[in-house]
Design an enzyme around this catalytic site. Structure first.
Site, PDB file in Angstrom:
ATOM      1  CG  ASN A  12      74.689  49.308  42.242  1.00 40.76           C
ATOM      2  OD1 ASN A  12      75.489  50.394  42.423  1.00 40.76           O
ATOM      3  ND2 ASN A  12      74.556  48.526  41.479  1.00 40.76           N
ATOM      4  CD1 TRP A  13      72.930  55.441  45.475  1.00 37.42           C
ATOM      5  CD2 TRP A  13      74.759  56.552  46.028  1.00 37.42           C
ATOM      6  NE1 TRP A  13      72.428  55.838  46.551  1.00 37.42           N
ATOM      7  CE2 TRP A  13      73.419  56.478  46.962  1.00 37.42           C
ATOM      8  CE3 TRP A  13      75.787  57.373  46.544  1.00 37.42           C
ATOM      9  CZ2 TRP A  13      73.401  57.396  48.115  1.00 37.42           C
ATOM     10  CZ3 TRP A  13      76.001  58.081  47.358  1.00 37.42           C
ATOM     11  CH2 TRP A  13      74.737  58.181  48.427  1.00 37.42           C
ATOM     12  CE  LYS A  14      72.351  49.797  38.723  1.00 38.95           C
ATOM     13  NZ  LYS A  14      71.609  49.446  37.649  1.00 38.95           N
ATOM     14  CG  HIS A  99      75.744  45.280  38.970  1.00 40.06           C
ATOM     15  ND1 HIS A  99      75.344  45.711  37.767  1.00 40.06           N
ATOM     16  CD2 HIS A  99      74.530  45.543  39.842  1.00 40.06           C
ATOM     17  CE1 HIS A  99      74.036  46.045  37.853  1.00 40.06           C
ATOM     18  NE2 HIS A  99      73.711  46.095  39.091  1.00 40.06           N
ATOM     19  CD  GLU A 101      74.324  48.082  35.599  1.00 38.51           C
ATOM     20  OE1 GLU A 101      75.212  48.781  36.307  1.00 38.51           O
ATOM     21  OE2 GLU A 101      73.073  48.265  35.595  1.00 38.51           O
ATOM     22  CD  GLU A 171      70.932  43.616  40.957  1.00 38.83           C
ATOM     23  OE1 GLU A 171      70.216  44.788  41.405  1.00 38.83           O
ATOM     24  OE2 GLU A 171      71.721  43.975  40.108  1.00 38.83           O
ATOM     25  N   GLY A 177      66.772  48.652  35.234  1.00 38.07           N
ATOM     26  CA  GLY A 177      66.720  49.859  34.957  1.00 38.07           C
ATOM     27  C   GLY A 177      65.524  49.942  33.641  1.00 38.07           C
ATOM     28  CB  SER A 217      62.376  47.702  37.927  1.00 37.16           C
ATOM     29  OG  SER A 217      63.190  47.954  36.506  1.00 37.16           O
ATOM     30  N   GLY A 238      68.640  50.062  42.431  1.00 40.67           N
ATOM     31  CA  GLY A 238      69.554  51.072  41.539  1.00 40.67           C
ATOM     32  C   GLY A 238      68.825  52.542  41.600  1.00 40.67           C
ATOM     33  N   GLY A 239      68.107  52.763  40.663  1.00 37.41           N
ATOM     34  CA  GLY A 239      67.403  54.365  40.275  1.00 37.41           C
ATOM     35  C   GLY A 239      66.619  54.953  41.547  1.00 37.41           C
TER      36      GLY A 239
HETATM   37  P1  13P Z   1      67.302  49.298  38.944  1.00 35.82           P
HETATM   38  O1  13P Z   1      66.738  49.385  40.347  1.00 35.82           O
HETATM   39  O2  13P Z   1      67.566  50.787  38.520  1.00 35.82           O
HETATM   40  O3  13P Z   1      66.615  48.581  38.038  1.00 35.82           O
HETATM   41  O4  13P Z   1      68.879  48.823  39.147  1.00 35.82           O
HETATM   42  C1  13P Z   1      68.748  47.455  39.628  1.00 35.82           C
HETATM   43  C2  13P Z   1      70.327  47.285  39.980  1.00 35.82           C
HETATM   44  O5  13P Z   1      70.968  46.922  38.890  1.00 35.82           O
HETATM   45  C3  13P Z   1      70.804  47.436  41.375  1.00 35.82           C
HETATM   46  O6  13P Z   1      72.182  46.857  41.172  1.00 35.82           O
END
Ligand code: 13P
Length: 256
Positions: A12-14, A99, A101, A171, A177, A217, A238-239
């Site tokens: 997920n590149w957000k 998600h 967020e 999640e 994050g 994470s 994500g990251g």
């Molecule tokens: P991180 O892997 O950066 O913690 O993010 C997880 C996430 O929200 C994937 O959708």
């Protein structure tokens, strides 16, 4: 009864990467996508809307490309929104929904996700429905009840045939994050409870077919731990999904 579920890694590149940066990733990922596919693993990324087309045009066809949201209406007066026909026309058939967020910053609810899930399934597309609790809920020991409600609302009104096409991503918000990933035992415990909610709603056969990912994470050096758990079918990352090297590390350690 246990049935083999195909492992899935979704990045997920957000709100990261410009179109040129997304194109660079797309052009550079062929070999690793081939490696993943040859090991029977599904891999994908979820770029921002403006990057979807360039990733479609430049990535190997086996890379799953997901949008990060969609509107349930086909067209109309919904300023700032993107519809299913728009995604379909550029070759997108997967969409992340709910998600944390988007729930936090955009007021997305499980019931709103339910309408989107139904619209996607009616178009033979794959929803990746996210759920997860806050740190406060976790510390109060309310995780399972909280997540069960998200699942019940998100899956409301689906048939068994529809339900099995949905991918779930658990999640925990406190792990996103933060570098503070849930242990594999915590992740498995919650994900097993999600599967038992799904079993209650749709029966064992269907529940056993639904892929449930862990996210929060996940890094190349911890992804393998999760994969050793019986109910965890992959990761939403994500990251660590942004750089090619790190994405390759996730795939390599996922197949181990
Ligand atoms: P991180 O892997 O950066 O913690 O993010 C997880 C996430 O929200 C994937 O959708």
């Amino acid at each position: 009864m246990t049935m083999a579920r195909k492992k899935l890694l979704l990045g997920n590149w957000k709100m990261n990467k410009t179109p040129s940066e997304a194109k660079e990733f797309a052009l550079g990922c062929s070999e690793m996508v081939h490696f993943a596919v040859s090991h029977g693993i599904d891999v994908g990324v979820a770029p921002t809307f403006v990057c979807l087309q360039t990733v479609v045009e430049n990535a190997p066809k086996d890379l799953i490309i997901a949008a990060q949201n969609v509107n349930e209406h086909d067209h109309g007066a919904y300023t700032g929104e993107i519809s299913i026909p728009m995604l379909k026309e550029i070759g997108i058939s997967w969409v992340i929904l709910g998600h944390s967020e988007r729930r936090t910053y955009n007021g997305e609810t499980s019931l709103a996700c339910n309408a989107k899930i139904k619209a996607l399934l009616a178009n033979s597309m794959t929803p990746v429905y996210c759920c997860g609790e806050t740190l406060e809920t976790f510390e109060q020991g309310q995780t399972k009840a909280f997540v069960a409600k998200q699942i019940e609302e998100g899956f409301a009104g689906l048939s068994k045939e529809e339900a099995e096409k949905v991918v779930v991503a658990y999640e925990p918000i406190w792990a996103i994050g933060t570098g503070k990933n849930a242990t594999k035992e915590i992740a498995e415990d919650t994900i097993a409870s999600i599967r038992s909610v799904l079993k209650g709603l749709f029966g064992e056969q269907t529940a056993e077919k639904i892929r449930i990912l862990y996210g929060g994470s996940v890094k190349p050096n911890n992804i393998a731990e999760y994969m050793s758990e019986k109910d965890i079918d992959g990761a939403l990352v994500g990251g660590a999904s942004l750089a090619l090297d790190s994405y390759r590390g996730l795939i390599e350690n996922l197949v181990k």
